[in-house]
Enzyme design. Structure first.
Site, mmCIF file in Angstrom:
data_model
loop_
_atom_site.group_PDB
_atom_site.id
_atom_site.type_symbol
_atom_site.label_atom_id
_atom_site.label_comp_id
_atom_site.label_asym_id
_atom_site.label_seq_id
_atom_site.Cartn_x
_atom_site.Cartn_y
_atom_site.Cartn_z
ATOM 1 N N SER A 18 -26.309 9.754 -0.395
ATOM 2 C CA SER A 18 -25.819 10.743 0.579
ATOM 3 C C SER A 18 -24.866 10.092 1.578
ATOM 4 O O SER A 18 -23.854 10.674 1.960
ATOM 5 C CB SER A 18 -26.993 11.314 1.373
ATOM 6 O OG SER A 18 -27.522 12.436 0.731
ATOM 7 N N THR B 168 -31.898 8.244 -6.504
ATOM 8 C CA THR B 168 -33.244 7.874 -6.058
ATOM 9 C C THR B 168 -33.945 7.008 -7.114
ATOM 10 O O THR B 168 -34.514 5.959 -6.792
ATOM 11 C CB THR B 168 -34.081 9.132 -5.751
ATOM 12 O OG1 THR B 168 -33.365 9.910 -4.798
ATOM 13 C CG2 THR B 168 -35.439 8.769 -5.176
ATOM 14 N N LYS C 139 -34.380 16.851 10.099
ATOM 15 C CA LYS C 139 -34.959 17.587 8.970
ATOM 16 C C LYS C 139 -34.962 19.069 9.288
ATOM 17 O O LYS C 139 -35.176 19.460 10.444
ATOM 18 C CB LYS C 139 -36.405 17.127 8.717
ATOM 19 C CG LYS C 139 -36.917 17.476 7.336
ATOM 20 C CD LYS C 139 -36.417 16.470 6.315
ATOM 21 C CE LYS C 139 -37.049 16.629 4.970
ATOM 22 N NZ LYS C 139 -36.736 15.477 4.116
#
Ligand SMILES: NC(=O)c1ccc[n+]([C@@H]2O[C@H](COP(=O)([O-])OP(=O)(O)OC[C@H]3O[C@@H](n4cnc5c(N)ncnc54)[C@H](O)[C@@H]3O)[C@@H](O)[C@H]2O)c1
Length: 414
Positions: free
Chosen positions: A350, A192, A108
């Protein structure tokens, strides 16, 4: 009093506690738990915008674990982001990628910056500088960032361009969430939401007699909330309530999600859509079958958890249920599908983008949707089995699966 912001600052502590608890349940060696609690690498960057004055920003990239593959996780721009928060989020990405069966570790990035004060050319310079400082530790085989809070496809486009410029390699797999014109995938805007709807359907089919006619309330009507609502309605669910930051609407006969979206695009809110007007608090405690928090963290907390009437909560947002609320709901027998599974459709998308770029493919939209649905079904299958084996809730079962896969692959490599 329990507040979301207080809990947010403790995200890293919370993650460590969760990991230790899972380690105990699994009977893991203390050394392994200790090792998983420390990121493999945290890179700090100093980004400067030089003009008449010099503006300096601090940022980080935490590369938590690579046992399963390249680090994967978003880059966020936020004025309050901290190193600890970025580390915690990278840990969560390790578990999310693991439970979903993806060949990725967890990473991240965060830059402490207020994006609202930047002009577009300044935003471009900031992300290019961030990549320039970091590119030796990035790439499709090493660490693959994506958009997160306040970052988007355009920012990924500048990032991948800078990466290619500095390395001389046409590696489009180095960033995901790119626009379709730059080898991104067309499902990016709804991956999502599709995943949230799919896990809801899978659970409803197994334990609620199907999704058809089930009354659903959606808290938050942005990317995740709208697309979850849209797909659930297509699947036969009855979306009875929707809210956004300004307030909510209710129709027990079912709202037309398409019409609500048209209204919300036009007036920038769902409030005042022709239906009964309700508050956000009321929405969370409606007598519905399924509640989908898809707005911000901590909306279900110790203050309102006792009043939630839904039998199933699917965490579209990240961390929408506080730790205390989670305990209260568990005791009351409410089933919670945790965020690391429920909102993983985006990272599956992704993955497809990354894999497609790696082979120079031209994947079709239907194939991406099929992969998202399959991966959701596989993960839910694994977690359902684990809930039976350990007699645990879904959050614990998801974490057990996630940690187990990381530990097994790490051991094989030793
Ligand atoms: N977009 C993705 O692909 C993705 C992936 C995984 C997780 N998430 C998480 O899902 C959540 C929502 O993300 P998004 O991309 O849909 O955001 P978004 O900005 O598109 O939408 C957020 C929605 O929540 C509403 N909202 C904000 N504060 C609220 C409040 N206090 N009460 C009620 N409603 C409120 C906003 O009005 C808006 O409708 C976040 O937690 C995000 O981290 C998003």
């Amino acid at each position: 009093m329990e507040t979301a912001s207080l809990e947010r600052t403790n995200l890293y502590d919370q993650q460590l506690k969760i990991l230790r608890r899972i380690g105990e349940i699994m009977g893991l060696d203390g050394d392994i738990v200790e090792s998983l609690s420390i990121p493999e690498r945290v890179i700090q960057v100093k980004v400067q915008l030089k003009g008449d004055t010099i503006k300096t920003f601090i940022g980080w990239r935490s590369q938590h674990n690579s046992a399963l593959g390249p680090y994967k996780g978003g880059i966020r721009f936020h004025p309050q982001v901290t190193k600890e928060e970025v580390i915690a989020l990278s840990m969560i990405m390790t578990w999310k990628n693991s439970i979903m069966g993806l060949p990725f570790g967890g990473g991240k990035g965060g830059l402490r910056i207020d994006p609202s004060v930047l002009t577009l050319p300044e935003t471009e310079r900031v992300i290019r500088e961030y990549v320039a400082q970091m590119y030796k530790y990035m790439g499709g085989d090493f660490d693959v960032p994506a958009p997160d809070l306040n970052t988007d496809g355009q920012i990924m486009a500048w990032a991948v361009d800078e990466y290619i410029r500095l390395t001389g390699k046409n590696d489009f797999s180095s960033f995901t969430g790119k626009p379709t014109e730059l080898n991104g995938i067309s499902t990016r805007s709804f991956s999502t939401g599709l995943g949230v709807a799919e896990v809801t359907k899978i659970y409803a089919e197994k334990f609620m007699g199907g999704i058809e006619g089930k009354r659903i309330a959606i808290h938050g009507f942005g990317n995740v909330g709208y697309n979850s609502a849209k797909f659930l309605q297509e699947m036969g669910g009855k979306v009875v309530a929707i809210s956004d930051v300004n307030g909510g609407i209710l129709d027990w006969n079912g709202l037309d999600v398409g019409k609500v979206k048209e209204f919300s695009d036009r007036y920038k809110t769902v409030k005042d859509f022709p239906a009964k007007q309700i508050s956000n608090e009321e929405l969370l405690t409606l007598d519905v079958d399924i509640l989908i928090p898809a707005s911000i963290e901590g909306v279900i907390n110790a203050m309102n958890a006792h009043s939630v009437k839904a039998k199933l909560i699917v965490e579209g947002a990240n961390g929408p249920i506080s730790v205390k609320a989670d305990e209260i709901l568990k005791k009351r027998g409410v089933i919670i599908i945790p965020d690391i599974i429920a909102n993983a459709g985006g990272v599956i998308g992704s993955y497809v983008e990354w894999a497609n770029n790696k082979i120079g493919g031209i994947i079709e939209e239907e194939e991406v949707k099929r992969i998202i649905r399959n991966k959701m079904r596989e993960a839910m299958g694994r977690v359902m089995k684990t809930t039976e084996k350990y007699e645990s809730d879904y959050r614990t079962a998801a974490m057990i699966n996630a940690v187990d896969r990381v530990v097994k692959s790490a051991k094989l490599r030793m």
